[in-house]
Design a protein around this motif. Structure first.
Motif, short mmCIF file in Angstrom:
data_model
loop_
_atom_site.label_atom_id
_atom_site.label_comp_id
_atom_site.label_asym_id
_atom_site.label_seq_id
_atom_site.Cartn_x
_atom_site.Cartn_y
_atom_site.Cartn_z
N SER A 325 1.10 -1.52 0.25
CA SER A 325 -0.30 -0.05 0.03
C SER A 325 0.59 1.22 0.51
O SER A 325 0.60 2.42 -0.74
N CYS A 358 -5.79 3.02 -7.02
CA CYS A 358 -6.77 3.15 -5.75
C CYS A 358 -7.54 1.88 -5.25
O CYS A 358 -7.01 1.57 -4.34
N LEU A 359 -8.20 1.80 -6.44
CA LEU A 359 -8.81 0.52 -6.01
C LEU A 359 -8.34 -0.42 -6.00
O LEU A 359 -8.68 -1.74 -4.63
N THR A 361 -4.99 -1.07 -4.40
CA THR A 361 -4.75 -0.69 -2.98
C THR A 361 -5.98 -1.17 -1.79
O THR A 361 -6.42 -1.63 -0.44
N LEU A 362 -7.05 0.07 -1.75
CA LEU A 362 -8.32 -0.53 -1.48
C LEU A 362 -8.85 -1.60 -0.98
O LEU A 362 -8.90 -1.89 0.26
N LEU A 365 -6.05 -3.50 1.66
CA LEU A 365 -6.66 -2.35 3.13
C LEU A 365 -7.54 -3.17 3.55
O LEU A 365 -8.03 -3.89 4.83
N ALA A 366 -8.85 -3.99 3.07
CA ALA A 366 -9.64 -4.10 2.92
C ALA A 366 -9.78 -5.71 3.95
O ALA A 366 -10.16 -6.54 4.33
N ALA A 396 -6.13 4.12 4.27
CA ALA A 396 -7.44 3.88 3.50
C ALA A 396 -7.96 4.94 2.82
O ALA A 396 -8.76 5.21 2.28
N PHE A 399 -6.05 7.14 0.23
CA PHE A 399 -5.93 6.62 -0.90
C PHE A 399 -7.81 6.95 -1.60
O PHE A 399 -7.65 7.29 -2.34
N VAL A 400 -8.61 7.11 -0.51
CA VAL A 400 -10.10 6.93 -0.99
C VAL A 400 -10.21 9.01 -1.59
O VAL A 400 -10.63 9.35 -2.48
N LEU A 403 -8.48 8.90 -4.72
CA LEU A 403 -9.76 8.42 -5.92
C LEU A 403 -10.38 9.19 -6.09
O LEU A 403 -10.73 9.35 -7.15
#
Length: 521
Positions: A325, A358-359, A361-362, A365-366, A396, A399-400, A403
């Motif tokens: 990440s 970004c997607l 990585t998110l 992370l989730a 997170a 990155f949001v 995005l």
């Protein structure tokens, strides 16, 4: 005969080219000092010593909080003396600094103290520049401005403090006063020692007081001298920061236009080359997500894969995913900043790759967050698990924002700083060590956790000790006997070394332990 060449400047028999003289003036600009600058420089040396003593070597709760509050008030007084008005937005910044300064008094956790130190160092360095440059909050190009406020400008003025003190001493009236004071002190020293010796011989109480003073000096003098010597460059840096901030015409923060030019200068690589370099990474992510779909899906539904324990499942790949990440964050920055762009054109490929990273990585992370939740549910909380979860939440959020930045225009720096400050403040409010102890002991009492693992709680700060004492009635006697010695030793240390108890957690621990001891009697 003096050289009449207009391109030269003559000094006696020496002719210096004007370009060289101009360059010398540019590299060594003249400093002008006000009457209070010398006093401020000396006070900054004192602040430097207090920093090394109460922040670096002996962080002691109330004293460390008082130091940071004193530093903020000193900056405010210096700015008011220099003619600057503190606006409401800057008052709010100062209030946030005060709240973080109080964290040293609220908790005994060394980890929180280190995080608070990092925050306060940056916040105080930025606050004084925000006042003098008229910024109510952080700027759009905060990434350029904060290093200048913390490092560039203070380092350029490191020599301001000794120069201000030297200029003040050189003034005829002050020089005469200083000389007279030094001669008077030198002359009175032998007589003072003699009188002190006679008084200590005449009265036993006075003798004991003098003995304690001299004994303390002999024990701590070397330590204090070392800390004062180490605090000198800190004091120089502090005054350099104050002096540079109070001369914005000389140390102006870069304008938005200059920051944009600096960003343009970073566009070093062809867009096609960067996209080509990132493409294999994106393909690798697609393969990973496709091949590990069932494995990752298990975390979201709370199911443990076959032939795996909770600890192995949660640990396997967790820190690697966090590292990926951070790497993806760096890749997106390089992709956005360092690729050459054509003005007036939309770069769909750059945006598409940024969105994909970004997607991915998110999602990772989730997945890591879900695995960590399973791990915590099975084995309880620890410092590593709690701080890792907090760090994942921060990543997170970043990155949001990145995005969303691909679809709309807004300044990300103020939002990231605000969110980071709120998350850090939340970490202080929950007091991680107290939360860890409360969570584990409560679940153990409810029967949802196999072991209380009290020994692991005893390696935490006094916040954890307080919670253990609050759950004393639910702890078995045989288990209490194994940990009571550790608690008693901790309380005894706090009573023997009072400065280590200068925080609310330690004071609460002493009060609870004495209350329970008195109840037994």
């Amino acid at each position: 005969m003096l050289n009449q060449n207009p391109n030269n400047i003559s000094y006696g028999y020496y002719n210096i080219p004007q370009s060289h003289a101009a360059r010398a003036l540019q590299t060594k600009p003249l400093r002008s000092f006000r009457k209070y600058d010398a006093i401020a420089a000396v006070f900054c040396l004192l602040l430097g010593f207090l920093f090394t003593h109460y922040v670096l070597f002996r962080p002691n709760g109330y004293a460390t909080s008082a130091y940071y509050l004193l530093l903020l008030l000193s900056e405010a007084f210096y700015l008011r003396k220099s003619g600057y008005q503190i606006k409401p937005g800057q008052v709010i910044q100062g209030a946030v600094i005060c709240l973080f300064a109080l964290s040293f008094s609220l908790t005994e956790s060394p980890k929180l103290h280190k995080l608070s130190f990092l925050f306060l160092t940056a916040a105080l360095a930025w606050w004084i520049f925000s006042v003098t440059h008229g910024h109510s909050f952080v700027t759009r190009y905060f990434g350029f401005h904060l290093p200048a406020a913390m490092l560039t400008h203070p380092i350029e003025e490191l020599g301001a403090a000794p120069q201000a003190i030297a200029n003040s001493i050189r003034e005829p009236k002050r020089a005469a006063i200083t000389k007279t004071i030094c001669i008077g002190l030198a002359a009175s020293l032998p007589l003072t020692i003699l009188v002190g010796f006679l008084l200590s011989s005449a009265d036993a109480n006075i003798g004991n007081i003098f003995y304690r003073i001299t004994d303390s000096l002999s024990v701590y003098l070397r330590e204090y001298l070392f800390q004062f010597a180490l605090g000198i460059p800190v004091g120089f840096w502090l005054f350099g920061s104050w002096y540079a901030a109070s001369h914005p015409q000389k140390h102006a923060l870069q304008s938005d236009a200059v920051c944009i030019q600096n960003l343009k200068a970073l566009e070093l690589f062809p867009r096609t080359g960067i996209l080509t370099a990132i493409t294999p990474i994106c393909i690798l992510y697609l393969l990973y997500l496709g091949l590990q779909a069932n494995y990752i899906y298990s975390a979201f539904v709370g199911q443990l894969p076959q032939s795996m324990t909770y600890s192995a499942y949660a640990r396997r790949g967790f820190f690697e995913l966090c590292a990926i990440s951070v790497i993806n964050l760096a890749v997106i920055l390089v992709l956005t900043v360092c690729s050459k762009k054509e003005p007036g054109k939309r770069h769909a490929a750059l945006k598409g790759y940024s969105i994909f990273l970004c997607l991915c990585t998110l999602f990772m992370l989730a997945s890591a967050f879900a695995k960590m939740a399973m791990y915590i549910n099975a084995y309880g909380l620890t410092q590593k698990r709690l701080y890792a979860t907090w760090f994942m939440v921060l990543l997170a959020v970043i990155f949001v924002l990145i995005l969303l930045r691909q679809f709309m225009q807004f300044s990300t720096a103020p939002i990231i700083v605000t969110v980071s400050t709120i998350l850090l403040a939340a970490l202080f409010l929950i007091r991680p060590d107290a939360l860890i102890a409360e969570y584990n002991l409560t679940r153990w009492e409810q029967g949802t956790l196999k072991s209380s693992d009290l020994n692991s709680l005893l390696v935490l700060s006094d916040d954890s000790y307080v919670v253990i004492l609050q759950h004393r009635e639910q702890i078995d006697e045989w288990e209490w006997e194994t940990i009571e010695g550790s608690i008693r030793m901790r309380v005894q240390h706090l009573q023997d070394v009072p400065e280590d108890s200068w925080n609310l957690s330690s004071q609460r621990l002493i009060a609870l332990y004495e209350e329970q001891c008195n109840a037994k009697e």
